[in-house]
Write a protein that holds these residues in place. Structure first.
Motif, PDB file in Angstrom:
ATOM      1  N   UNK A   1      -6.641  -9.896 -21.924  1.00  0.00           N
ATOM      2  CA  UNK A   1      -5.810 -11.177 -21.890  1.00  0.00           C
ATOM      3  C   UNK A   1      -6.705 -12.146 -23.027  1.00  0.00           C
ATOM      4  N   UNK A   2      -5.567 -13.070 -23.463  1.00  0.00           N
ATOM      5  CA  UNK A   2      -5.929 -14.210 -23.988  1.00  0.00           C
ATOM      6  C   UNK A   2      -6.355 -15.143 -22.998  1.00  0.00           C
ATOM      7  N   UNK A   3      -7.168 -16.019 -23.480  1.00  0.00           N
ATOM      8  CA  UNK A   3      -7.918 -17.197 -22.576  1.00  0.00           C
ATOM      9  C   UNK A   3      -7.643 -18.376 -23.212  1.00  0.00           C
ATOM     10  N   UNK A   4      -7.775 -19.380 -22.431  1.00  0.00           N
ATOM     11  CA  UNK A   4      -7.939 -20.776 -22.803  1.00  0.00           C
ATOM     12  C   UNK A   4      -8.721 -21.634 -21.539  1.00  0.00           C
ATOM     13  N   UNK A   5      -9.734 -22.253 -22.252  1.00  0.00           N
ATOM     14  CA  UNK A   5     -10.918 -22.923 -21.459  1.00  0.00           C
ATOM     15  C   UNK A   5     -10.306 -23.934 -20.822  1.00  0.00           C
ATOM     16  N   UNK A   6     -10.206 -24.291 -19.493  1.00  0.00           N
ATOM     17  CA  UNK A   6      -9.266 -25.322 -18.728  1.00  0.00           C
ATOM     18  C   UNK A   6     -10.014 -26.680 -19.089  1.00  0.00           C
ATOM     19  N   UNK A   7     -11.530 -26.609 -19.279  1.00  0.00           N
ATOM     20  CA  UNK A   7     -12.022 -27.994 -19.499  1.00  0.00           C
ATOM     21  C   UNK A   7     -11.976 -28.494 -21.349  1.00  0.00           C
ATOM     22  N   UNK A   8     -11.969 -27.455 -22.063  1.00  0.00           N
ATOM     23  CA  UNK A   8     -12.268 -27.772 -23.356  1.00  0.00           C
ATOM     24  C   UNK A   8     -11.186 -27.365 -24.339  1.00  0.00           C
ATOM     25  N   UNK A   9     -10.148 -26.570 -23.896  1.00  0.00           N
ATOM     26  CA  UNK A   9      -9.325 -26.057 -24.714  1.00  0.00           C
ATOM     27  C   UNK A   9      -9.714 -24.913 -25.242  1.00  0.00           C
ATOM     28  N   UNK A  10     -10.835 -24.395 -25.629  1.00  0.00           N
ATOM     29  CA  UNK A  10     -11.349 -23.318 -26.454  1.00  0.00           C
ATOM     30  C   UNK A  10     -10.565 -22.125 -25.967  1.00  0.00           C
ATOM     31  N   UNK A  11     -10.348 -21.141 -27.203  1.00  0.00           N
ATOM     32  CA  UNK A  11      -9.765 -19.995 -27.124  1.00  0.00           C
ATOM     33  C   UNK A  11     -10.668 -18.928 -26.470  1.00  0.00           C
ATOM     34  N   UNK A  12     -10.317 -18.044 -25.895  1.00  0.00           N
ATOM     35  CA  UNK A  12     -11.107 -17.067 -25.524  1.00  0.00           C
ATOM     36  C   UNK A  12     -10.297 -15.336 -25.276  1.00  0.00           C
ATOM     37  N   UNK A  13     -11.170 -14.545 -25.222  1.00  0.00           N
ATOM     38  CA  UNK A  13     -10.271 -13.169 -24.886  1.00  0.00           C
ATOM     39  C   UNK A  13     -11.283 -12.292 -24.421  1.00  0.00           C
ATOM     40  N   UNK A  14     -10.517 -11.430 -23.494  1.00  0.00           N
ATOM     41  CA  UNK A  14     -11.472 -10.399 -22.747  1.00  0.00           C
ATOM     42  C   UNK A  14     -10.638  -8.995 -22.844  1.00  0.00           C
ATOM     43  N   UNK A  15     -11.457  -7.931 -23.011  1.00  0.00           N
ATOM     44  CA  UNK A  15     -10.799  -6.795 -23.124  1.00  0.00           C
ATOM     45  C   UNK A  15     -11.654  -5.594 -22.476  1.00  0.00           C
ATOM     46  N   UNK A  16     -11.135  -4.779 -21.472  1.00  0.00           N
ATOM     47  CA  UNK A  16     -11.637  -3.768 -20.774  1.00  0.00           C
ATOM     48  C   UNK A  16     -11.220  -2.593 -21.246  1.00  0.00           C
ATOM     49  N   UNK A  17     -12.009  -1.426 -21.347  1.00  0.00           N
ATOM     50  CA  UNK A  17     -11.435  -0.060 -21.744  1.00  0.00           C
ATOM     51  C   UNK A  17     -12.473   0.704 -20.992  1.00  0.00           C
ATOM     52  N   UNK A  18     -11.920   1.389 -19.706  1.00  0.00           N
ATOM     53  CA  UNK A  18     -13.054   2.135 -19.075  1.00  0.00           C
ATOM     54  C   UNK A  18     -14.105   1.632 -18.606  1.00  0.00           C
ATOM     55  N   UNK A  19     -15.373   1.862 -18.805  1.00  0.00           N
ATOM     56  CA  UNK A  19     -16.399   1.392 -18.502  1.00  0.00           C
ATOM     57  C   UNK A  19     -16.884   0.245 -19.622  1.00  0.00           C
ATOM     58  N   UNK A  20     -16.384  -0.162 -20.665  1.00  0.00           N
ATOM     59  CA  UNK A  20     -16.676  -0.820 -21.761  1.00  0.00           C
ATOM     60  C   UNK A  20     -15.900  -2.272 -21.602  1.00  0.00           C
TER      61      UNK A  20
END
Length: 274
Positions: free
Chosen positions: A149-168
């Motif tokens: 997923x692509x993310x955006x911090x609700x308070x600061x507007x900073x971009x984020x990202x998270x990725x899961x593949x199996x146990x990693x």
């Protein structure tokens, strides 16, 4: 471009469908003879989205560093040599492009594009705008749950990202401080007006870890004081929450709006965990 020591026979081309998983780099080489075989480089590819972490050898001792404010010049010099990015991998006209939503280094002048071909158990990347060769090896990781997923911090507007593949998993959060244009991060840190600004330039996280029974444990991070900590992702309504530390080391919770999601996270209704 032919480079000494590299086999030029093409056995098969890579495709977006064959790339998901964890890739480790064993070599990067340039036409002038320079090469690097020691930098830790992991690239985690998911459904379109990817994250990449690159850490050179020679890290100083971070045992006494518990937060951003504890960083001393000796730590900051090494931290600034790291690389890492997150975004989407696209494939057009035979070229792969790693488009960067988040970049640990200041914005690059050249696009990150290359051709990929598979020769035996090695995937070879040849750069387009900058001539280089990289060797990649697929790490043995069981699939199972795959989402990003692509993310955006609700308070600061900073971009984020998270990725899961199996146990990693891999996670990224951009810095808030604007870096001077056309400079490396090392140059930005060296030219900072004071230690506080230098630390702000380094306040960008690219992390890799494992999903365990004890939680999502960070194993490597561009902010080494985060290693061993839990990311603690949880879905609360339309927001994704993650655990973090402020500049003084006080625990805080970040609230992320999900702006783009690929795949479907598993929701533990009792705990909101994913």
């Amino acid at each position: 471009m032919n480079m000494p020591g590299f086999v030029q026979s093409r056995l098969s081309d890579a495709s977006l469908e064959t790339l998901p998983g964890l890739w480790r780099r064993s070599l990067i080489a340039w036409p002038d003879g320079r090469e690097d075989r020691t930098t830790f480089v992991n690239w985690l590819q998911g459904p379109g989205l990817y994250l990449d972490l690159r850490q050179p050898e020679g890290a100083p001792d971070f045992a006494a560093v518990a937060c951003l404010s504890d960083l001393k010049p000796v730590h900051m010099e090494w931290l600034a040599t790291q690389e890492g990015f997150a975004g989407e991998l696209v494939h057009e006209d035979g070229w792969f492009e790693w488009r960067r939503d988040i970049d640990f280094q200041p914005v690059a002048v050249y696009s990150d594009m290359g051709r990929l071909r598979v020769e035996g158990d090695v995937m070879i990347e040849e750069g387009k705008d900058i001539p280089y060769i990289e060797h990649w090896h697929r790490e043995p990781v069981e699939g199972g749950m795959v989402w990003g997923a692509r993310l955006e911090d609700r308070e600061t507007g900073a971009k984020g990202a998270i990725l899961r593949y199996g146990h990693l998993f891999m996670f990224a959060r951009e810095r808030l401080a604007a870096t001077p244009a056309h400079h490396s991060l090392s140059e930005c840190v060296a030219g900072a007006r004071d230690l506080a600004q230098a630390r702000e330039f380094l306040d960008c996280e690219i992390a890799q870890g494992a999903v365990t029974s004890a939680g999502w444990i960070i194993q490597r991070s561009t902010l080494p004081f985060r290693e061993g900590k839990t990311l603690s992702p949880a879905l609360t309504g339309d927001l994704l929450e993650t655990g973090d530390l402020d500049g003084k080391g006080k625990p805080l919770t970040r609230h992320w709006e999900i702006t783009d999601i690929r795949g479907e996270p598993f929701l533990d209704a009792a705990q909101g965990a994913i």
